[in-house]
Design an enzyme around this catalytic site. Structure first.
Site, PDB file in Angstrom:
ATOM      1  N   ASP A   1       0.858  -1.184   0.000  1.00  0.00           N
ATOM      2  CA  ASP A   1       0.000   0.000   0.000  1.00  0.00           C
ATOM      3  C   ASP A   1       0.894   1.233   0.000  1.00  0.00           C
ATOM      4  O   ASP A   1       1.670   1.453   0.929  1.00  0.00           O
ATOM      5  CB  ASP A   1      -0.907  -0.021   1.231  1.00  0.00           C
ATOM      6  CG  ASP A   1      -2.005   1.030   1.174  1.00  0.00           C
ATOM      7  OD1 ASP A   1      -2.173   1.646   0.107  1.00  0.00           O
ATOM      8  OD2 ASP A   1      -2.694   1.212   2.197  1.00  0.00           O
TER       9      ASP A   1
ATOM     10  N   GLU B   1      -2.417   0.253  -4.480  1.00  0.00           N
ATOM     11  CA  GLU B   1      -2.271  -0.928  -3.628  1.00  0.00           C
ATOM     12  C   GLU B   1      -2.533  -2.193  -4.410  1.00  0.00           C
ATOM     13  O   GLU B   1      -3.266  -2.202  -5.398  1.00  0.00           O
ATOM     14  CB  GLU B   1      -3.178  -0.852  -2.407  1.00  0.00           C
ATOM     15  CG  GLU B   1      -4.661  -0.849  -2.700  1.00  0.00           C
ATOM     16  CD  GLU B   1      -5.509  -0.939  -1.440  1.00  0.00           C
ATOM     17  OE1 GLU B   1      -5.166  -1.723  -0.538  1.00  0.00           O
ATOM     18  OE2 GLU B   1      -6.531  -0.233  -1.385  1.00  0.00           O
TER      19      GLU B   1
END
Length: 370
Positions: A16, A113
């Site tokens: 992420d 992500e």
């Protein structure tokens, strides 16, 4: 026998990016570095919303989806920058290329992500933790950005782990630690538990995974429907979902919240033309055709409706998208109404234009709303 299941544990990494849009803006503009920065709509007029905020801005309580006016109130010196989605997409593709050095099992969730299955990695490194460290370092060295990583044996735990030590974090939650970790986890952190469900759970005295674990599967289904079965599994650290490298794009959309309410058909149609152009560009860029066009309308009182029309074959041309959106709008009799937001989305991608193999990896990136 006790070690037998170990052979079947997958090695999953969730990457992420840290404050992705804001970090790209700060990287590309040295004057923004170290400053409280919001990427999103301007606070002028009625104001837009925050797409993301730099960590300097988050210290003042600014967060995604917050009205820009509120962000300005919390931090009067915050700097607002309009999103540059083309730039973010370009960076996202470079990040994907780094992932691809280690595995082809990559499931993007958005531009910033993705899940990676490195159970068998291309470089025979063997250690998911080492791979995560190398990926983070490559992103830092090559793109001057930071990412946080979560490592575990399934997607759910890996995703939660990536959020624990942000920014620039790395967290490993191994098989023996998962159940204890899940028991301590607040219910609002569980996948699929939104604000309403979380409040319902708390009203029932369920505040953590441990509390949730005290209910039988039948009880969870009784209180929460089909999702109850999922909660029963997840609270025990069981998540059999595979990383899906060819996950199908379900819809592609664009929308705009206006600085002032639209009150005339001419204004509304003009804005729909702009939104349709954005959607058309994205469809053609991703070589997609959709059979269902959906119009989203949000009024000044925040009431929201959607209207849609389906076609027998896929479309991605500007004329059809724009004309259909205008017809759907006209059918709602908007003359005497005040509209604060319009959006257009295409879905039901039955007809997908054939692409060159080297372009296919970009099909799965979910584009954000403009």
């Amino acid at each position: 026998m006790g070690n037998e299941p170990e052979k079947h544990h997958r090695k999953i990494i969730h990457i992420d990016m840290d404050a992705f849009y804001a970090s790209v803006e700060q990287r590309d503009n040295p004057e923004l570095r170290g400053k409280a920065l919001v990427v999103g709509g301007s606070p002028e007029g009625r104001g837009g919303v925050v797409a993301t905020a730099s960590y300097e801005a988050r210290k003042f309580g600014i967060r995604s989806a917050m009205p820009s006016k509120q962000a300005l109130h919390l931090c009067p010196h915050v700097i607002f920058v309009r999103p540059r989605f083309a730039a973010y997409k370009e960076v996202s593709q470079k990040i994907r290329a780094i992932f691809s050095r280690y595995t082809d099992l990559i499931e993007p969730l958005s531009l910033d992500e993705a899940y990676l299955d490195v159970t068998e990695d291309k470089l025979n490194i063997g250690s998911a933790i080492e791979i995560a460290q190398q990926i983070k370092q490559a992103i830092k060295d090559e793109l001057q950005l930071t990412a946080s990583a979560g490592v575990s044996i399934n997607k759910f735990v890996a995703k939660i782990a990536s959020d624990i030590n942000k920014p620039d974090g790395l967290k490993f939650i191994g098989p023996s630690a998962i159940e204890a970790f899940m028991e301590k986890l607040p219910v609002e952190k569980f996948f699929g538990v939104g604000k309403v469900t979380a409040q319902k759970m708390k009203n029932m005295g369920i505040h953590t995974g441990y509390d949730l674990k005290q209910l039988t599967e039948d009880e969870l289904v009784k209180y929460f429907g089909k999702a109850g079965r999922f909660y029963y599994q997840i609270v025990r650290g069981i998540d059999s979902r595979e990383v899906q490298p060819h996950r199908e794009t379900k819809s592609l959309a664009a929308e705009d919240t206006f600085a002032y309410d639209l009150t005339t058909i001419e204004e509304m149609d003009a804005e729909l033309d702009k939104i349709a152009q954005t959607v058309c560009n994205r469809l053609q860029n991703y070589q997609l055709k959709g059979r269902t066009i959906t119009l989203k309308i949000k009024y000044s009182d925040f009431k929201q409706i959607t209207r849609n029309q389906s076609f027998t074959s896929g479309v991605n041309d500007l004329e059809t998208i724009s004309a259909t959106a205008k017809r759907l709008l006209a059918a709602t009799l908007p003359e005497d109404k005040k509209i604060r937001l319009l959006g257009i989305s295409l879905s039901n991608f039955g007809d997908i234009v054939q692409k060159q193999k080297e372009e296919k990896e970009t099909d799965q990136l979910k584009l954000p709303f403009s």
